[in-house]
Scaffold this motif. Sequence first.
Motif, PDB file in Angstrom:
ATOM      1  N   ALA A  56      10.241   5.182 -19.390  1.00 53.56           N
ATOM      2  CA  ALA A  56       9.424   5.847 -18.154  1.00 53.56           C
ATOM      3  C   ALA A  56      10.211   7.034 -17.635  1.00 53.56           C
ATOM      4  O   ALA A  56       9.685   7.933 -17.203  1.00 53.56           O
ATOM      5  CB  ALA A  56       9.223   4.882 -17.212  1.00 53.56           C
ATOM      6  N   VAL A  57      11.605   6.833 -17.328  1.00 56.68           N
ATOM      7  CA  VAL A  57      12.141   7.915 -16.796  1.00 56.68           C
ATOM      8  C   VAL A  57      12.397   9.066 -17.467  1.00 56.68           C
ATOM      9  O   VAL A  57      12.355  10.423 -17.383  1.00 56.68           O
ATOM     10  CB  VAL A  57      13.649   7.426 -16.314  1.00 56.68           C
ATOM     11  N   MET A  58      12.681   8.738 -18.785  1.00 53.23           N
ATOM     12  CA  MET A  58      12.767   9.946 -19.938  1.00 53.23           C
ATOM     13  C   MET A  58      11.329  10.691 -19.907  1.00 53.23           C
ATOM     14  O   MET A  58      11.460  11.917 -20.134  1.00 53.23           O
ATOM     15  CB  MET A  58      13.555   9.323 -20.948  1.00 53.23           C
ATOM     16  N   GLY A  59      10.409   9.965 -19.828  1.00 52.72           N
ATOM     17  CA  GLY A  59       9.062  10.526 -20.253  1.00 52.72           C
ATOM     18  C   GLY A  59       8.647  11.398 -18.958  1.00 52.72           C
ATOM     19  O   GLY A  59       8.250  12.269 -19.181  1.00 52.72           O
ATOM     20  N   PHE A  60       9.094  11.069 -17.708  1.00 59.28           N
ATOM     21  CA  PHE A  60       9.035  11.632 -16.561  1.00 59.28           C
ATOM     22  C   PHE A  60       9.716  12.973 -16.691  1.00 59.28           C
ATOM     23  O   PHE A  60       9.043  14.124 -16.437  1.00 59.28           O
ATOM     24  CB  PHE A  60       9.084  10.961 -15.275  1.00 59.28           C
ATOM     25  N   VAL A  61      10.889  12.777 -16.917  1.00 60.41           N
ATOM     26  CA  VAL A  61      11.953  14.064 -17.021  1.00 60.41           C
ATOM     27  C   VAL A  61      11.370  15.013 -17.930  1.00 60.41           C
ATOM     28  O   VAL A  61      11.379  16.292 -17.899  1.00 60.41           O
ATOM     29  CB  VAL A  61      13.277  13.726 -17.069  1.00 60.41           C
ATOM     30  N   GLY A  62      11.000  14.808 -19.263  1.00 64.76           N
ATOM     31  CA  GLY A  62      10.512  15.262 -20.539  1.00 64.76           C
ATOM     32  C   GLY A  62       9.128  16.213 -19.843  1.00 64.76           C
ATOM     33  O   GLY A  62       8.934  17.308 -20.418  1.00 64.76           O
ATOM     34  N   THR A  63       8.247  15.351 -19.202  1.00 64.81           N
ATOM     35  CA  THR A  63       6.970  16.062 -18.828  1.00 64.81           C
ATOM     36  C   THR A  63       7.230  17.183 -17.974  1.00 64.81           C
ATOM     37  O   THR A  63       6.724  17.983 -18.120  1.00 64.81           O
ATOM     38  CB  THR A  63       6.027  14.967 -18.469  1.00 64.81           C
ATOM     39  N   VAL A  64       8.092  17.061 -16.725  1.00 61.49           N
ATOM     40  CA  VAL A  64       8.342  18.019 -15.969  1.00 61.49           C
ATOM     41  C   VAL A  64       8.884  18.961 -16.696  1.00 61.49           C
ATOM     42  O   VAL A  64       8.701  20.129 -16.456  1.00 61.49           O
ATOM     43  CB  VAL A  64       9.113  17.272 -14.852  1.00 61.49           C
ATOM     44  N   ALA A  65       9.968  18.683 -17.523  1.00 61.44           N
ATOM     45  CA  ALA A  65      10.551  20.064 -18.171  1.00 61.44           C
ATOM     46  C   ALA A  65       9.418  20.776 -19.221  1.00 61.44           C
ATOM     47  O   ALA A  65       9.544  22.053 -19.232  1.00 61.44           O
ATOM     48  CB  ALA A  65      11.695  19.599 -19.048  1.00 61.44           C
ATOM     49  N   LEU A  66       8.782  20.210 -19.728  1.00 63.23           N
ATOM     50  CA  LEU A  66       7.849  20.750 -20.568  1.00 63.23           C
ATOM     51  C   LEU A  66       6.536  21.603 -19.866  1.00 63.23           C
ATOM     52  O   LEU A  66       6.610  22.805 -20.204  1.00 63.23           O
ATOM     53  CB  LEU A  66       7.235  19.936 -21.493  1.00 63.23           C
ATOM     54  N   SER A  67       6.420  20.931 -18.736  1.00 59.84           N
ATOM     55  CA  SER A  67       5.493  21.682 -17.855  1.00 59.84           C
ATOM     56  C   SER A  67       6.061  22.990 -17.121  1.00 59.84           C
ATOM     57  O   SER A  67       5.292  24.091 -17.095  1.00 59.84           O
ATOM     58  CB  SER A  67       4.687  20.749 -16.829  1.00 59.84           C
ATOM     59  N   LYS A  68       7.232  22.790 -16.691  1.00 60.46           N
ATOM     60  CA  LYS A  68       7.993  23.943 -16.232  1.00 60.46           C
ATOM     61  C   LYS A  68       8.120  25.062 -17.255  1.00 60.46           C
ATOM     62  O   LYS A  68       7.898  26.180 -16.788  1.00 60.46           O
ATOM     63  CB  LYS A  68       9.210  23.407 -15.685  1.00 60.46           C
ATOM     64  N   TYR A  69       8.301  24.766 -18.384  1.00 58.41           N
ATOM     65  CA  TYR A  69       8.580  25.504 -19.568  1.00 58.41           C
ATOM     66  C   TYR A  69       7.211  26.346 -19.720  1.00 58.41           C
ATOM     67  O   TYR A  69       7.278  27.574 -19.857  1.00 58.41           O
ATOM     68  CB  TYR A  69       9.225  25.037 -20.652  1.00 58.41           C
ATOM     69  N   LEU A  70       6.226  25.689 -19.651  1.00 59.67           N
ATOM     70  CA  LEU A  70       4.977  26.318 -20.060  1.00 59.67           C
ATOM     71  C   LEU A  70       4.567  27.222 -18.941  1.00 59.67           C
ATOM     72  O   LEU A  70       3.895  28.061 -19.114  1.00 59.67           O
ATOM     73  CB  LEU A  70       4.010  25.113 -20.103  1.00 59.67           C
ATOM     74  N   LEU A  71       4.618  26.883 -17.752  1.00 58.77           N
ATOM     75  CA  LEU A  71       4.522  27.801 -16.481  1.00 58.77           C
ATOM     76  C   LEU A  71       5.348  28.944 -16.363  1.00 58.77           C
ATOM     77  O   LEU A  71       4.723  29.908 -15.902  1.00 58.77           O
ATOM     78  CB  LEU A  71       4.322  26.838 -15.217  1.00 58.77           C
ATOM     79  N   ARG A  72       6.415  28.751 -16.453  1.00 59.74           N
ATOM     80  CA  ARG A  72       7.590  29.836 -16.088  1.00 59.74           C
ATOM     81  C   ARG A  72       8.154  30.495 -17.493  1.00 59.74           C
ATOM     82  O   ARG A  72       8.781  31.523 -17.361  1.00 59.74           O
ATOM     83  CB  ARG A  72       8.573  29.303 -15.211  1.00 59.74           C
ATOM     84  N   GLY A  73       8.208  29.771 -18.385  1.00 60.61           N
ATOM     85  CA  GLY A  73       9.053  30.223 -19.685  1.00 60.61           C
ATOM     86  C   GLY A  73      10.439  29.893 -19.640  1.00 60.61           C
ATOM     87  O   GLY A  73      11.266  30.373 -20.471  1.00 60.61           O
ATOM     88  N   ASP A  74      10.902  29.207 -18.499  1.00 66.89           N
ATOM     89  CA  ASP A  74      12.305  28.995 -18.262  1.00 66.89           C
ATOM     90  C   ASP A  74      12.446  27.568 -17.606  1.00 66.89           C
ATOM     91  O   ASP A  74      11.529  27.388 -16.716  1.00 66.89           O
ATOM     92  CB  ASP A  74      12.958  29.940 -17.542  1.00 66.89           C
ATOM     93  N   ILE A  75      13.389  26.865 -18.060  1.00 63.94           N
ATOM     94  CA  ILE A  75      13.470  25.393 -17.439  1.00 63.94           C
ATOM     95  C   ILE A  75      14.418  25.478 -16.244  1.00 63.94           C
ATOM     96  O   ILE A  75      14.104  24.947 -15.403  1.00 63.94           O
ATOM     97  CB  ILE A  75      13.920  24.473 -18.422  1.00 63.94           C
ATOM     98  N   ILE A  76      15.717  26.094 -16.686  1.00 63.48           N
ATOM     99  CA  ILE A  76      16.693  26.251 -15.498  1.00 63.48           C
ATOM    100  C   ILE A  76      16.429  27.713 -14.728  1.00 63.48           C
ATOM    101  O   ILE A  76      16.513  28.657 -15.534  1.00 63.48           O
ATOM    102  CB  ILE A  76      18.041  26.018 -15.869  1.00 63.48           C
ATOM    103  N   GLU A  77      16.503  27.641 -13.289  1.00 57.66           N
ATOM    104  CA  GLU A  77      16.224  28.783 -12.685  1.00 57.66           C
ATOM    105  C   GLU A  77      17.496  29.573 -12.314  1.00 57.66           C
ATOM    106  O   GLU A  77      18.604  28.965 -12.111  1.00 57.66           O
ATOM    107  CB  GLU A  77      15.502  28.744 -11.322  1.00 57.66           C
TER     108      GLU A  77
END
Length: 89
Positions: free
Chosen positions: A68-89
């Motif tokens: 559950a924890v890994m799934g949440f972090v993975g979904t947030v990272a993929l969504s952030k990459y999809l929206l901004r094109g970068d994971i780490i700002e």
Amino acid sequence: MLDIVIQISLVMMSLALVLNLWRLAVGPSLPDRILALDTMYINSIALLVLYGLSKESMLYFEAALLIAVMGFVGTVALSKYLLRGDIIE
């Protein structure tokens, strides 16, 4: 009676996992594939909890929490990459 219900639930959740795998492979767009991956995490958690109930072991519940924890972090990272094109700002 509970054993029969758990077995039926295991079969139904396995079918849902297979259908999510199909949506992940065939999905028409990237957000559909991310949603299918997130749903696969939820289905795998349900499978582990049901299997833990059938075997009466607490180890499977801990594994479900880790997924559950890994799934949440993975979904947030993929969504952030999809929206901004970068994971780490």
